[in-house]
Design a protein around this motif. Structure first.
Motif, PDB file in Angstrom:
ATOM      1  N   TYR A 121       0.817  -1.196   0.000  1.00  0.00           N
ATOM      2  CA  TYR A 121       0.000   0.000   0.000  1.00  0.00           C
ATOM      3  C   TYR A 121       0.862   1.262   0.000  1.00  0.00           C
ATOM      4  O   TYR A 121       2.032   1.243   0.402  1.00  0.00           O
ATOM      5  CB  TYR A 121      -0.920   0.018   1.232  1.00  0.00           C
ATOM      6  N   ASN A 122       0.240   2.342  -0.417  1.00  0.00           N
ATOM      7  CA  ASN A 122       0.851   3.660  -0.290  1.00  0.00           C
ATOM      8  C   ASN A 122       0.546   4.169   1.108  1.00  0.00           C
ATOM      9  O   ASN A 122      -0.603   4.471   1.432  1.00  0.00           O
ATOM     10  CB  ASN A 122       0.293   4.612  -1.356  1.00  0.00           C
ATOM     11  N   ILE A 123       1.564   4.240   1.952  1.00  0.00           N
ATOM     12  CA  ILE A 123       1.359   4.539   3.369  1.00  0.00           C
ATOM     13  C   ILE A 123       1.828   5.960   3.670  1.00  0.00           C
ATOM     14  O   ILE A 123       2.899   6.371   3.237  1.00  0.00           O
ATOM     15  CB  ILE A 123       2.129   3.522   4.240  1.00  0.00           C
ATOM     16  N   PRO A 124       1.041   6.749   4.402  1.00  0.00           N
ATOM     17  CA  PRO A 124       1.453   8.118   4.722  1.00  0.00           C
ATOM     18  C   PRO A 124       2.666   8.124   5.641  1.00  0.00           C
ATOM     19  O   PRO A 124       2.941   7.157   6.358  1.00  0.00           O
ATOM     20  CB  PRO A 124       0.226   8.701   5.435  1.00  0.00           C
ATOM     21  N   ASN A 125       3.405   9.226   5.614  1.00  0.00           N
ATOM     22  CA  ASN A 125       4.549   9.378   6.504  1.00  0.00           C
ATOM     23  C   ASN A 125       4.535  10.777   7.111  1.00  0.00           C
ATOM     24  O   ASN A 125       3.638  11.577   6.834  1.00  0.00           O
ATOM     25  CB  ASN A 125       5.866   9.118   5.767  1.00  0.00           C
ATOM     26  N   ASP A 126       5.516  11.073   7.925  1.00  0.00           N
ATOM     27  CA  ASP A 126       5.524  12.350   8.639  1.00  0.00           C
ATOM     28  C   ASP A 126       5.646  13.542   7.697  1.00  0.00           C
ATOM     29  O   ASP A 126       5.031  14.588   7.917  1.00  0.00           O
ATOM     30  CB  ASP A 126       6.658  12.365   9.669  1.00  0.00           C
ATOM     31  N   GLN A 127       6.452  13.408   6.641  1.00  0.00           N
ATOM     32  CA  GLN A 127       6.593  14.518   5.702  1.00  0.00           C
ATOM     33  C   GLN A 127       5.283  14.769   4.956  1.00  0.00           C
ATOM     34  O   GLN A 127       4.915  15.918   4.702  1.00  0.00           O
ATOM     35  CB  GLN A 127       7.720  14.227   4.708  1.00  0.00           C
ATOM     36  N   THR A 128       4.582  13.690   4.616  1.00  0.00           N
ATOM     37  CA  THR A 128       3.271  13.841   3.982  1.00  0.00           C
ATOM     38  C   THR A 128       2.338  14.642   4.878  1.00  0.00           C
ATOM     39  O   THR A 128       1.632  15.544   4.425  1.00  0.00           O
ATOM     40  CB  THR A 128       2.646  12.468   3.707  1.00  0.00           C
ATOM     41  N   LEU A 129       2.337  14.300   6.169  1.00  0.00           N
ATOM     42  CA  LEU A 129       1.459  14.990   7.117  1.00  0.00           C
ATOM     43  C   LEU A 129       1.818  16.464   7.225  1.00  0.00           C
ATOM     44  O   LEU A 129       0.939  17.332   7.283  1.00  0.00           O
ATOM     45  CB  LEU A 129       1.539  14.316   8.485  1.00  0.00           C
TER      46      LEU A 129
END
Length: 505
Positions: free
Chosen positions: A134-142
């Motif tokens: 899956y495409n998982i969110p990360n801290d930079q995305t947030l």
């Protein structure tokens, strides 16, 4: 006469020549200015400026044949021209940002997975989804998504959370302790978020700057989410783990209207909706709910000997057993082991932070190992002190209602369909069916990447539950957790099971 004529002709010729020279210079100057102006326009062309095919061809030719054309000018002459959002009108930029955030947020959703089958325990579906990526969110995305808080709350669904009048009248305070994966914290927050609740985020002082930045970016998008005012550097089994919770509690006291406080690690997820949690807390009738045990389960080595903190030059520390017998708890308290997590009344939290008795017990906890698993139980189950919210429940293998965790080191360990990590189960999709039948309010633990299917399916199930009547089995909680006990306290040195008489309300 002839001489005069020649002189006039010469003067007229001179005027014509001078006029021609001047016109030529003026033409050259205007041509140069035109080219300079055109080059400036090319280099500064914005995202939303468009040009006709004819204009683009002119721009291309000027740049192509100019030996001094810059890379920026060459880029600007591409057709269609490269866009620059910085100079776009605000409403167009907002639309572009909303589209970008929405597309990326939607890419985080799990596709081609039947959460209904996973929740039902369908082995074939669980086995199939284990292989998915899956495409998982990360801290930079947030950080990127919270740059515009209005868009973030809109796209992530915070503006559409259902909030009943019963919930509004029963605000809850939450401590959330984290050290990584703020994107997972956001998923937890989204599930338990209500505008009337309060959320304190404590980021481990040892965490990377990116984690601190992401947590602050998240908190800045809400009036009722905040970063703790004092951060602790936490080592496993250290006193600072307990102090981190106390720091958040102190900040919560500035907000006087909440009823209960629940402390959570960031890798938990709820098993109940916020409305169900409210109704269960009401059944506790303004008493605390903290796990407790005495006897063999107390792990005597943690407090029979004194532990000290050895600080290193690199600003880290380790905990060392001195092998020296430690003093008894103060004021006649008996030691008791419970959970680091509990359900605490507002009055209890205020007592913990203001009472000298509570402070004396806290000082004693500085010399033991894993004090967060003893402090709450000691205060709650030494009834001779009458701590607010403690009731009269006996410390006799009381199960913690706040959090469920599956341990491999118990006599009868629960099954783990995920993986074992430091003797605790990291839940996967195969554990959800079992978890949904638990009476606890939260489950620990989920890892963002490993447990992503379980996290998304459980979040989806909780959202769907908010659209239903959200009933609870009140008798279960009354039978398990609302018991009054009268008993004889054993001496500190005895540590035998306590004699008690049970009277169920």
């Amino acid at each position: 006469m002839f001489k005069k004529t020649r002189l006039v002709v010469a003067m007229i010729t001179l005027v014509i020549v001078l006029y021609a020279i001047n016109s030529r210079q003026l033409f050259v100057k205007r041509h140069i200015e035109k080219r300079v102006t055109l080059n400036k326009r090319l280099s500064g062309m914005s995202k939303n400026q468009t040009s006709s095919p004819h204009q683009s061809a002119i721009q291309y030719n000027l740049t192509k044949h100019s030996p001094i054309a810059s890379q920026q000018q060459r880029t600007a002459t591409q057709f269609p021209p490269k866009q620059d959002t910085a100079k776009a009108p605000s409403h167009i930029k907002s639309q572009q940002q909303a589209t970008t955030i929405a597309l990326e947020f939607n890419s985080f959703q799990i596709k081609n997975v039947s959460c209904a089958k996973v929740l039902q325990g369908d082995e074939s579906e669980i086995k199939r989804v284990r292989k998915q990526r899956y495409n998982i969110p990360n801290d930079q995305t947030l950080i990127d998504h919270t740059y515009n808080c209005d868009l973030f709350r809109q796209v992530y669904g915070y503006n559409n959370i259902l909030n009943t009048e019963e919930e509004k009248q029963f605000p809850i305070a939450f401590n959330i302790l984290l050290y990584k994966d703020v994107a997972q914290v956001e998923i937890l927050l989204r599930v338990i978020y209500r505008p009337q609740n309060y959320y304190c985020l404590h980021v481990d002082g040892f965490s990377p700057d990116l984690v601190h930045k992401a947590a602050k970016s998240l908190a800045d998008c809400f009036d009722n989410v905040f970063i703790v005012s004092k951060t602790e550097n936490i080592v496993y089994e250290s006193f600072q783990r307990l102090q981190a919770d106390l720091n958040c509690m102190a900040d919560h006291l500035a907000k006087p209207d909440w009823k209960y406080l629940i402390n959570l690690p960031s890798q938990e997820l709820p098993l109940k909706t916020n409305l169900q949690i409210v109704r269960i807390l009401k059944l506790l009738n303004n008493t605390n709910q903290v796990g407790c045990r005495r006897g063999v389960g107390m792990i005597l080595r943690r407090f029979v000997y004194r532990y000290e903190y050895i600080y290193n030059k690199n600003r880290t520390y380790k905990i060392v057993n001195t092998h020296n017998k430690y003093k008894l708890p103060p004021r006649g308290f008996l030691a008791a082991k419970g959970s680091a997590y509990g359900l605490f009344t507002h009055q209890f939290v205020k007592y913990v932070l203001t009472s000298q008795i509570a402070k004396d017990v806290l000082d004693w906890c500085r010399g033991i190992l894993s004090p967060d698993e003893y402090y709450w139980a000691i205060l709650n189950f030494n009834h001779h002190v009458q701590v607010p919210g403690s009731g009269q429940e006996a410390c006799l293998h009381v199960t913690a209602l706040s959090t469920y965790a599956s341990w491999s080191i118990t006599k009868t360990p629960d099954k783990c369909h995920g993986k074992w990590m430091r003797n605790i189960c990291v839940f996967g999709g195969g554990d959800l069916n079992m978890l949904l039948n638990r009476s606890e309010l939260f489950a620990n633990k989920f890892e963002l990447e490993y447990s992503y299917t379980a996290i998304q399916c459980l979040s989806e199930w909780l959202h769907n539950q908010t659209l239903s009547p959200q009933t609870i089995d009140a008798q279960v909680y009354k039978r398990l957790y609302l018991k009054k006990m009268t008993y004889q306290l054993d001496p500190w040195t005895n540590l035998k099971p306590m004699k008690y008489n049970e009277t169920t309300l």
